[in-house]
Design a protein around this motif. Sequence first.
Motif, mmCIF file in Angstrom:
data_model
loop_
_atom_site.group_PDB
_atom_site.id
_atom_site.type_symbol
_atom_site.label_atom_id
_atom_site.label_comp_id
_atom_site.label_asym_id
_atom_site.label_seq_id
_atom_site.Cartn_x
_atom_site.Cartn_y
_atom_site.Cartn_z
ATOM 1 N N GLU A 1 0.819 -1.199 0.000
ATOM 2 C CA GLU A 1 0.000 0.000 0.000
ATOM 3 C C GLU A 1 0.869 1.271 0.000
ATOM 4 O OE1 GLU A 1 -3.222 0.287 -0.338
ATOM 5 O OE2 GLU A 1 -3.585 -1.887 -0.401
ATOM 6 N N LEU A 2 1.828 1.308 0.944
ATOM 7 C CA LEU A 2 2.688 2.498 1.024
ATOM 8 C C LEU A 2 3.861 2.433 0.051
ATOM 9 C CD1 LEU A 2 2.912 3.010 4.915
ATOM 10 C CD2 LEU A 2 1.450 4.226 3.286
ATOM 11 N N HIS A 3 4.164 1.261 -0.398
ATOM 12 C CA HIS A 3 5.327 1.046 -1.294
ATOM 13 C C HIS A 3 6.583 1.607 -0.664
ATOM 14 C CE1 HIS A 3 2.574 -0.247 -4.437
ATOM 15 N NE2 HIS A 3 1.846 0.874 -4.232
ATOM 16 N N SER A 4 6.679 1.408 0.730
ATOM 17 C CA SER A 4 7.857 1.902 1.455
ATOM 18 C C SER A 4 8.702 0.699 1.852
ATOM 19 C CB SER A 4 7.424 2.692 2.697
ATOM 20 O OG SER A 4 8.546 3.045 3.482
ATOM 21 N N ILE A 5 9.802 0.522 1.118
ATOM 22 C CA ILE A 5 10.660 -0.628 1.357
ATOM 23 C C ILE A 5 11.381 -0.499 2.702
ATOM 24 C CG2 ILE A 5 12.670 -1.891 0.510
ATOM 25 C CD1 ILE A 5 11.813 -1.110 -2.318
ATOM 26 N N VAL A 6 11.819 0.735 2.994
ATOM 27 C CA VAL A 6 12.580 0.954 4.234
ATOM 28 C C VAL A 6 11.713 0.652 5.461
ATOM 29 C CG1 VAL A 6 13.785 2.667 5.645
ATOM 30 C CG2 VAL A 6 14.032 2.671 3.142
ATOM 31 N N PHE A 7 10.489 1.171 5.445
ATOM 32 C CA PHE A 7 9.596 0.944 6.575
ATOM 33 C C PHE A 7 9.225 -0.533 6.698
ATOM 34 C CE2 PHE A 7 5.303 1.159 8.620
ATOM 35 C CZ PHE A 7 5.730 1.673 9.834
ATOM 36 N N GLY A 8 9.079 -1.163 5.541
ATOM 37 C CA GLY A 8 8.741 -2.592 5.539
ATOM 38 C C GLY A 8 9.876 -3.423 6.121
ATOM 39 N N ILE A 9 11.125 -3.067 5.741
ATOM 40 C CA ILE A 9 12.278 -3.803 6.293
ATOM 41 C C ILE A 9 12.361 -3.582 7.804
ATOM 42 C CG2 ILE A 9 14.790 -3.905 6.309
ATOM 43 C CD1 ILE A 9 14.681 -3.271 3.308
ATOM 44 N N LEU B 1 9.862 -3.045 9.859
ATOM 45 C CA LEU B 1 8.847 -3.868 10.513
ATOM 46 C C LEU B 1 9.249 -5.349 10.524
ATOM 47 C CD1 LEU B 1 5.504 -2.265 9.234
ATOM 48 C CD2 LEU B 1 6.568 -2.033 11.493
ATOM 49 N N CYS B 2 9.950 -5.757 9.436
ATOM 50 C CA CYS B 2 10.421 -7.153 9.394
ATOM 51 C C CYS B 2 11.409 -7.423 10.533
ATOM 52 C CB CYS B 2 11.090 -7.452 8.048
ATOM 53 S SG CYS B 2 9.914 -7.655 6.694
ATOM 54 N N LEU B 3 12.295 -6.448 10.768
ATOM 55 C CA LEU B 3 13.251 -6.605 11.861
ATOM 56 C C LEU B 3 12.542 -6.643 13.210
ATOM 57 C CD1 LEU B 3 16.089 -4.208 10.595
ATOM 58 C CD2 LEU B 3 16.089 -6.720 10.600
ATOM 59 N N VAL B 4 11.513 -5.738 13.329
ATOM 60 C CA VAL B 4 10.726 -5.738 14.565
ATOM 61 C C VAL B 4 10.045 -7.089 14.767
ATOM 62 C CG1 VAL B 4 8.748 -4.741 15.775
ATOM 63 C CG2 VAL B 4 10.379 -3.248 14.579
ATOM 64 N N ASN B 5 9.463 -7.599 13.693
ATOM 65 C CA ASN B 5 8.757 -8.884 13.765
ATOM 66 C C ASN B 5 9.713 -10.024 14.108
ATOM 67 O OD1 ASN B 5 6.285 -10.168 13.710
ATOM 68 N ND2 ASN B 5 6.433 -10.730 11.553
ATOM 69 N N LEU B 6 10.926 -9.957 13.531
ATOM 70 C CA LEU B 6 11.920 -10.981 13.832
ATOM 71 C C LEU B 6 12.314 -10.950 15.307
ATOM 72 C CD1 LEU B 6 13.865 -13.167 12.811
ATOM 73 C CD2 LEU B 6 15.520 -11.341 12.278
ATOM 74 N N GLY B 7 12.454 -9.735 15.836
ATOM 75 C CA GLY B 7 12.796 -9.601 17.250
ATOM 76 C C GLY B 7 11.725 -10.172 18.166
ATOM 77 N N VAL B 8 10.429 -9.889 17.784
ATOM 78 C CA VAL B 8 9.322 -10.411 18.588
ATOM 79 C C VAL B 8 9.295 -11.937 18.537
ATOM 80 C CG1 VAL B 8 6.821 -10.453 18.872
ATOM 81 C CG2 VAL B 8 7.963 -8.315 18.283
ATOM 82 N N ILE B 9 9.538 -12.501 17.340
ATOM 83 C CA ILE B 9 9.528 -13.973 17.195
ATOM 84 C C ILE B 9 10.655 -14.588 18.013
ATOM 85 C CG2 ILE B 9 9.906 -15.863 15.565
ATOM 86 C CD1 ILE B 9 8.465 -14.152 13.453
ATOM 87 N N ILE B 10 11.852 -13.968 17.953
ATOM 88 C CA ILE B 10 12.980 -14.476 18.750
ATOM 89 C C ILE B 10 12.653 -14.396 20.234
ATOM 90 C CG2 ILE B 10 15.370 -13.994 19.404
ATOM 91 C CD1 ILE B 10 15.854 -13.097 16.500
ATOM 92 N N ASN B 11 12.011 -13.309 20.640
ATOM 93 C CA ASN B 11 11.615 -13.156 22.039
ATOM 94 C C ASN B 11 10.627 -14.232 22.452
ATOM 95 O OD1 ASN B 11 9.423 -11.770 24.027
ATOM 96 N ND2 ASN B 11 11.531 -11.148 24.544
ATOM 97 N N LEU B 12 9.679 -14.517 21.531
ATOM 98 C CA LEU B 12 8.674 -15.553 21.803
ATOM 99 C C LEU B 12 9.338 -16.924 21.959
ATOM 100 C CD1 LEU B 12 5.748 -16.605 21.994
ATOM 101 C CD2 LEU B 12 5.708 -16.690 19.481
ATOM 102 N N VAL B 13 10.265 -17.225 21.036
ATOM 103 C CA VAL B 13 10.953 -18.528 21.094
ATOM 104 C C VAL B 13 11.790 -18.641 22.358
ATOM 105 C CG1 VAL B 13 12.687 -19.981 19.971
ATOM 106 C CG2 VAL B 13 10.940 -18.813 18.585
ATOM 107 N N ASN B 14 12.526 -17.548 22.657
ATOM 108 C CA ASN B 14 13.361 -17.568 23.863
ATOM 109 C C ASN B 14 12.524 -17.718 25.126
ATOM 110 O OD1 ASN B 14 15.739 -17.314 22.430
ATOM 111 N ND2 ASN B 14 15.784 -15.073 22.562
ATOM 112 N N TYR B 15 11.373 -17.032 25.133
ATOM 113 C CA TYR B 15 10.483 -17.104 26.293
ATOM 114 C C TYR B 15 9.970 -18.535 26.484
ATOM 115 C CZ TYR B 15 6.561 -16.121 29.404
ATOM 116 O OH TYR B 15 5.684 -16.123 30.452
#
Length: 450
Positions: free
Chosen positions: A29-37, A39-53
């Motif tokens: 929708e926004l065609h914002s690659i930087v913002f998308g990347i 959010l991907c990093l944020v999502n990866l951090g949350v997933i790692i946190n979930l796995v570690n937890y």
Amino acid sequence: MKQSFTLNIVVRILIVAVVSFGIGWSFFELHSIVFGIFLCLVNLGVIINLVNYQNSVNERISYFFEAVKNGDFSQLYPNIKGDKIINKLNQNLNEVNQQIQQIKIESQQQDQYFRAVIEHVGTGILTYDEKGFVIHANSALKKILGMEHFTHLKQLERVDSTLLNSFRQVQERDQKLISFSGKQGKVNLAIKANAFKNRERNLVLLSVQDINRELDEKELDSWLKLIRVLTHEIMNSIAPVTSLSESLSSYFQKDGVAISPEEINEKVISTTIRGLEVIKEQGRGLITFVESYRKLTRLPKPEKKRIPVKDLFDKIILLNKVENQNSSIQLNVQIESPDFEIFADEKLISQVLLNLMKNSREALTDKANGQITLIAGRNRNGQHELCVKDNGPGISKELLDEIFVPFFTTRENGSGIGLSLSRQIMRLHGGALLAKSIPGEETVFCMRFQ
């Protein structure tokens, strides 16, 4: 704790879902690659946190069970700042750990108590596995066998060559009497076995009791009773013979000198003949008495076979009717099942049954409604029994201890050999003859088979 843990997982999963939606929205929708990347990093951090937890919880639980499996209860799980869930888990694990430690301590105390009890008892206790390795042997057993160390059944061969097979041949819930030559002479043992399973191992528990003293006391008591009866019977036979011999001798002597033939008259001759007849009868009685004693010591070895008890009882009843056609005594039969059998010598067992029925008939001589009942079945221990019951006057408690003594009798014409002979026959069968009585009500004699 369960609700908090679930809530933490759900919150993290929702964050991953929202961020994933934001990633898609940023790219398409926004065609914002930087913002998308980003959010991907944020999502990866949350997933790692979930796995570690999740792993932190699983690791603690796994580590706890691994420690339990290895018997290590010394571990403590400390609190972590800022993590109530993990702290609560650690607290629960510490509590469970303490409970297990307490159970283990109590189990060890109980084990020490039972070991102390086993060591204290005078009966030998032996536990071994199916390969013959000794799990436990108490001091009493080692003392009985004359052994300081006992780790395997094969060591029994050092004590006596036959002892190993004797121990192994004892069947479960069976009792066996064995003898062996020990350091202090002949030793008589009563052995009882019981099999059980412990930690996937098949074990056998043996109780071993030295019965030398009991046998010696019983043997001495039996000899004293037998000598007392023998002395009584022999004196009863010899005393009148001695007295009569002295009287007859006086007819043919005066002042120690033999009289002349002219002094012997018909009265002296007839008196002498009568006296010699009495002496002859007393001699025959004594010979009969000795023959009765020989019967006890010369019984044949039983030739055992399976005997249907119903057929056996039918024969006994028929023989009883032939010998006592005018008897008014009622005969009853109680058999556990029509196909009930015993493994015994039919001739010898018939002899015992006929003797017991004869005793019952004599006890019912003056009874108006006399009854004799033949009973066959299993007792509480599963042993086969044949019993003869009558409703006669019964036997006093004092006489019950005497009736099996050879030549003891309460009847004028009794030989006192019947019950002794019957008990000896049952012993040759590996069984026993038992008696119980309620004076004035009933008497029961039971033939018990192994």
